[in-house]
Design a protein around this motif. Structure first.
Motif, PDB file in Angstrom:
ATOM      1  N   GLN A 138      74.987  35.021   1.951  1.00 36.42           N
ATOM      2  CA  GLN A 138      75.149  36.474   2.021  1.00 36.42           C
ATOM      3  C   GLN A 138      73.974  37.075   2.777  1.00 36.42           C
ATOM      4  O   GLN A 138      72.827  36.975   2.348  1.00 36.42           O
ATOM      5  CB  GLN A 138      75.218  37.032   0.614  1.00 36.42           C
ATOM      6  N   SER A 139      74.330  37.724   3.886  1.00 34.92           N
ATOM      7  CA  SER A 139      73.272  38.177   4.773  1.00 34.92           C
ATOM      8  C   SER A 139      72.418  39.280   4.150  1.00 34.92           C
ATOM      9  O   SER A 139      71.239  39.397   4.448  1.00 34.92           O
ATOM     10  CB  SER A 139      73.855  38.639   6.099  1.00 34.92           C
ATOM     11  N   TRP A 140      72.997  40.071   3.254  1.00 31.83           N
ATOM     12  CA  TRP A 140      72.187  41.131   2.638  1.00 31.83           C
ATOM     13  C   TRP A 140      71.041  40.519   1.845  1.00 31.83           C
ATOM     14  O   TRP A 140      69.928  41.050   1.831  1.00 31.83           O
ATOM     15  CB  TRP A 140      73.030  42.036   1.734  1.00 31.83           C
ATOM     16  N   ALA A 141      71.317  39.386   1.186  1.00 29.65           N
ATOM     17  CA  ALA A 141      70.279  38.747   0.372  1.00 29.65           C
ATOM     18  C   ALA A 141      69.192  38.162   1.271  1.00 29.65           C
ATOM     19  O   ALA A 141      68.002  38.252   0.966  1.00 29.65           O
ATOM     20  CB  ALA A 141      70.901  37.654  -0.498  1.00 29.65           C
ATOM     21  N   PHE A 142      69.620  37.594   2.370  1.00 21.60           N
ATOM     22  CA  PHE A 142      68.673  37.051   3.348  1.00 21.60           C
ATOM     23  C   PHE A 142      67.724  38.150   3.817  1.00 21.60           C
ATOM     24  O   PHE A 142      66.512  38.010   3.825  1.00 21.60           O
ATOM     25  CB  PHE A 142      69.479  36.481   4.518  1.00 21.60           C
ATOM     26  N   LYS A 143      68.324  39.276   4.166  1.00 21.33           N
ATOM     27  CA  LYS A 143      67.510  40.372   4.671  1.00 21.33           C
ATOM     28  C   LYS A 143      66.588  40.936   3.592  1.00 21.33           C
ATOM     29  O   LYS A 143      65.435  41.277   3.838  1.00 21.33           O
ATOM     30  CB  LYS A 143      68.401  41.490   5.218  1.00 21.33           C
ATOM     31  N   ARG A 144      67.122  41.019   2.398  1.00 19.85           N
ATOM     32  CA  ARG A 144      66.329  41.559   1.296  1.00 19.85           C
ATOM     33  C   ARG A 144      65.089  40.684   1.033  1.00 19.85           C
ATOM     34  O   ARG A 144      63.984  41.177   0.843  1.00 19.85           O
ATOM     35  CB  ARG A 144      67.223  41.628   0.056  1.00 19.85           C
ATOM     36  N   ILE A 145      65.299  39.378   1.033  1.00 23.32           N
ATOM     37  CA  ILE A 145      64.181  38.463   0.820  1.00 23.32           C
ATOM     38  C   ILE A 145      63.162  38.647   1.942  1.00 23.32           C
ATOM     39  O   ILE A 145      61.964  38.755   1.713  1.00 23.32           O
ATOM     40  CB  ILE A 145      64.682  36.998   0.770  1.00 23.32           C
ATOM     41  N   TYR A 146      63.684  38.710   3.138  1.00 26.25           N
ATOM     42  CA  TYR A 146      62.816  38.901   4.299  1.00 26.25           C
ATOM     43  C   TYR A 146      61.986  40.176   4.167  1.00 26.25           C
ATOM     44  O   TYR A 146      60.763  40.164   4.298  1.00 26.25           O
ATOM     45  CB  TYR A 146      63.688  38.934   5.566  1.00 26.25           C
ATOM     46  N   MET A 147      62.668  41.283   3.889  1.00 24.44           N
ATOM     47  CA  MET A 147      61.970  42.571   3.835  1.00 24.44           C
ATOM     48  C   MET A 147      60.965  42.607   2.674  1.00 24.44           C
ATOM     49  O   MET A 147      59.885  43.176   2.802  1.00 24.44           O
ATOM     50  CB  MET A 147      62.970  43.728   3.670  1.00 24.44           C
ATOM     51  N   ASP A 148      61.313  42.023   1.564  1.00 24.74           N
ATOM     52  CA  ASP A 148      60.434  42.071   0.398  1.00 24.74           C
ATOM     53  C   ASP A 148      59.169  41.238   0.582  1.00 24.74           C
ATOM     54  O   ASP A 148      58.127  41.581   0.048  1.00 24.74           O
ATOM     55  CB  ASP A 148      61.173  41.564  -0.850  1.00 24.74           C
ATOM     56  N   TYR A 149      59.282  40.121   1.287  1.00 20.01           N
ATOM     57  CA  TYR A 149      58.146  39.209   1.315  1.00 20.01           C
ATOM     58  C   TYR A 149      57.457  39.085   2.660  1.00 20.01           C
ATOM     59  O   TYR A 149      56.496  38.343   2.788  1.00 20.01           O
ATOM     60  CB  TYR A 149      58.582  37.826   0.805  1.00 20.01           C
ATOM     61  N   TYR A 150      57.965  39.795   3.661  1.00 24.40           N
ATOM     62  CA  TYR A 150      57.384  39.625   4.986  1.00 24.40           C
ATOM     63  C   TYR A 150      55.892  39.966   5.015  1.00 24.40           C
ATOM     64  O   TYR A 150      55.078  39.200   5.532  1.00 24.40           O
ATOM     65  CB  TYR A 150      58.136  40.462   6.036  1.00 24.40           C
ATOM     66  N   ASP A 151      55.535  41.112   4.458  1.00 20.27           N
ATOM     67  CA  ASP A 151      54.135  41.553   4.510  1.00 20.27           C
ATOM     68  C   ASP A 151      53.195  40.493   3.932  1.00 20.27           C
ATOM     69  O   ASP A 151      52.188  40.141   4.536  1.00 20.27           O
ATOM     70  CB  ASP A 151      53.957  42.866   3.740  1.00 20.27           C
ATOM     71  N   ALA A 152      53.551  39.991   2.744  1.00 22.22           N
ATOM     72  CA  ALA A 152      52.689  39.012   2.087  1.00 22.22           C
ATOM     73  C   ALA A 152      52.634  37.706   2.888  1.00 22.22           C
ATOM     74  O   ALA A 152      51.567  37.117   3.067  1.00 22.22           O
ATOM     75  CB  ALA A 152      53.180  38.751   0.672  1.00 22.22           C
ATOM     76  N   LEU A 153      53.786  37.276   3.400  1.00 24.43           N
ATOM     77  CA  LEU A 153      53.816  36.032   4.175  1.00 24.43           C
ATOM     78  C   LEU A 153      52.991  36.159   5.452  1.00 24.43           C
ATOM     79  O   LEU A 153      52.274  35.238   5.844  1.00 24.43           O
ATOM     80  CB  LEU A 153      55.264  35.659   4.526  1.00 24.43           C
ATOM     81  N   PHE A 154      53.100  37.325   6.073  1.00 20.53           N
ATOM     82  CA  PHE A 154      52.345  37.530   7.307  1.00 20.53           C
ATOM     83  C   PHE A 154      50.843  37.551   7.018  1.00 20.53           C
ATOM     84  O   PHE A 154      50.036  36.984   7.761  1.00 20.53           O
ATOM     85  CB  PHE A 154      52.785  38.835   7.976  1.00 20.53           C
TER      86      PHE A 154
END
Lengths: 191, 374
Positions: free
Chosen positions: A28-44
């Motif tokens: 489900q692409s919404w979940a993919f995007k949600r994970i991305y948006m939630d954790y991008y800052d910390a991962l970066f």
């Protein structure tokens, strides 16, 4: 204490992470995007410290999310999403170093050390509530070993528990405790 | 609380997991204990305060927002995934149904003039006549990144035709169905969306277009920027040109060619499903996404189904599209009630249950066929 700042962890708590992860695994692409948006800052934040390069961090995080998506069906269930993503990013970065895509600057990197840099002074100096001790302590972080720095970073900057840090760094629980204890002790001695 | 805490120094506080959890707000249970300890005037209060300051400073630094657009980075990832999936064997070996669920899109790359299907990755340099056609089946939606960096969210049962390279003077795509566009600014090259009855021209903006062939209306909702809309079949003596401003919606009736402009209602927040004529009932917890401000018209791209005062038959028509099911309303009088609410990434069962809770309806599901009755 009442004006305590809400951290993103508190906001994220509301998301049912296992559900989010399972939805993602189902494609489900919404979940993919949600994970991305939630954790991008910390991962970066983590990636750019490991790599000392923002552009390489960007590229490798792209690789990470492409890997996650293409392998989603075979990925395991997770206990702590942030911890899992950090573990995965770290392994992408280590692969990248191993593949010789970049010269290893730090000779002990491959033995599990990271070329880790912590520099929070600027942000600290900007804050009104700054106290000398804080600034001093944070500056002292630079004197720690890479492994100590990474453990301190994951514990306090990213609010991960000892178990997760052990998973990410490939250490036993007790080793993580010891590492952090030793790091804090040497900071204390400097004070 | 243990007396030894009165002897803590900064680093001891940092090593106390309970203290760290309290400062980071992860442990509401112990917060009262720590707060009362702080208020009790312990001798090492300054040490605790410094530890708190330090922890907060570190957290703030660790979750600092990136200085560039995460959305743009995400678009790049999707772009790379799409091209990878197109060329990977995965495409052929997975069962179609699974593929639909998984990638939510069937991609047909039609190479004009040659008459065969060609799957390729990347864009060839120079002039090329390659045009792509993407059709999203019922129950799905997908995001596409165009060559100029513009992104398109394509809703269920919609088709987008676009070239692999845009012409020098104009960027034109053709749409049947519903899509949400975020267009990259390019002052010399307008972006044109061609639908059956209107031509929508923009320079760089975000907007939603709904133009399903089986519906009489074509809706254009603007989020930002300006768009120029031109009726393709204008009446004589009429320019047929309409300018739309942000937060306005244009509805064009294909049968009469009448056009109406309305202001878009405010944020379509988290209203629970409610049937009119009753107290709105909280049928489920407030949405997880409640702080994501999403307009009614564009909410579908985030997996939301928002409805405001819609009758049951209109609502079920949207459910049919989103969930790929057939819904029959057994009692026509049910259509007299209107519904307001939000569904968010729910299963069709969950959505129907929410409806049942809000009004006295019942439903049965048999495979993809659903019947709603009193």
């Amino acid at each position: 204490m009442s004006e305590q700042r809400k951290t993103s962890d508190q906001r994220k708590k509301k998301v049912n992470e296992p559900f989010l992860w399972e939805s993602f695994k189902k494609g489900q692409s919404w979940a993919f995007k949600r994970i991305y948006m939630d954790y991008y800052d910390a991962l970066f934040n983590y990636g750019s410290r490991m790599l000392h390069s923002e552009s390489e961090a960007k590229d490798l995080i792209q690789d990470l999310f492409i890997r996650l998506w293409t392998r989603r069906r075979s990925l395991p269930g997770i206990r702590n999403l942030k911890g899992y993503l950090f573990t995965a990013l770290r392994s992408v970065i280590i692969d990248y170093f191993r593949a010789g895509s970049r010269q290893v600057v730090d000779s002990d990197f491959l033995s599990g050390h990271t070329n880790f840099n912590i520099s929070a002074e600027q942000e600290i100096i900007d804050r009104e509530t700054t106290k000398e001790t804080e600034t001093f302590l944070l500056q002292s972080l630079d004197s720690l070993s890479n492994r100590e720095k990474e453990a301190i970073y994951l514990r306090y900057y990213q609010n991960l528990d000892h178990k997760e840090i052990g998973r990410i760094m490939g250490l036993r629980y007790q080793s993580v405790r010891n590492l952090i204890h030793k790091a804090l002790r040497s900071l204390r001695e400097k004070m | 609380m243990n007396n030894s805490i009165d002897h803590y120094r900064i680093t001891d506080f940092l090593e106390d997991s309970g203290f760290v959890a309290w400062v980071n707000g992860n442990d509401p249970e112990t917060s009262a204990t720590w707060e009362s300890w702080m208020k009790s005037g312990p001798p090492n209060l300054d040490q605790a305060e410094q530890a708190i300051g330090l922890l907060r400073a570190m957290r703030q630094e660790g979750e600092r927002e990136v200085p560039f657009s995460k959305e743009d980075e995400f678009a790049k990832i999707l772009h790379r995934i799409m091209h990878r999936e197109l060329i990977s064997k995965d495409y052929g070996s997975t069962s179609l149904r699974k593929w639909l669920r998984v990638a939510a899109v069937i991609i047909l790359l039609l190479v004009s003039g040659t008459g065969y299907l060609l799957i390729r990755s990347g864009f060839s340099p120079g002039r090329t006549l390659t045009s792509h056609e993407i059709t999203v089946p019922k129950g799905s939606r997908t995001q596409i990144t165009l060559e100029d960096g513009s992104t398109v969210w394509l809703n269920a049962e919609s088709t987008l035709k676009y070239p692999s390279r845009f012409a020098r003077s104009v960027r034109q795509v053709e749409l049947t169905g519903e899509a949400y566009f975020t267009v990259t600014k390019s002052p010399d090259r307008p972006f044109v969306v061609l639908t059956s009855d209107v031509r929508i021209k923009v320079l760089g903006t975000s907007f939603n277009v709904k133009a399903y062939p089986n519906e009489d209306i074509i809706e254009t909702t603007l989020e930002s920027g300006l768009v120029n809309i031109e009726k393709i079949r204008a009446e004589k003596g009429e320019s047929g040109k309409i300018i739309l401003k942000p937060r306005q919606k244009l509805v064009l009736y294909k049968s009469t060619l009448n056009a109406e402009i309305t202001e878009v209602k405010d944020k379509a927040g988290t209203a629970p499903v409610a049937a009119e004529g009753r107290e709105p009932q909280e049928v489920r917890k407030p949405s997880l996404y409640s702080n994501y401000e999403t307009e009614l018209a564009t909410s579908w791209k985030d997996g939301k189904l928002i409805f405001r005062g819609e009758s049951l038959d209109l609502l079920t028509a949207r459910l049919e599209k989103s969930y790929n099911v057939n819904i029959r309303i057994a009692d026509p009088e049910l259509n007299q009630k209107t519904y307001t609410g939000t569904f968010e990434n729910e299963t069709i069962e969950q959505a129907l249950e929410a409806l049942c809770l809000a009004s006295d309806i019942k439903f049965t599901i048999e495979k993809n066929d659903i019947t709603i009755y009193k």
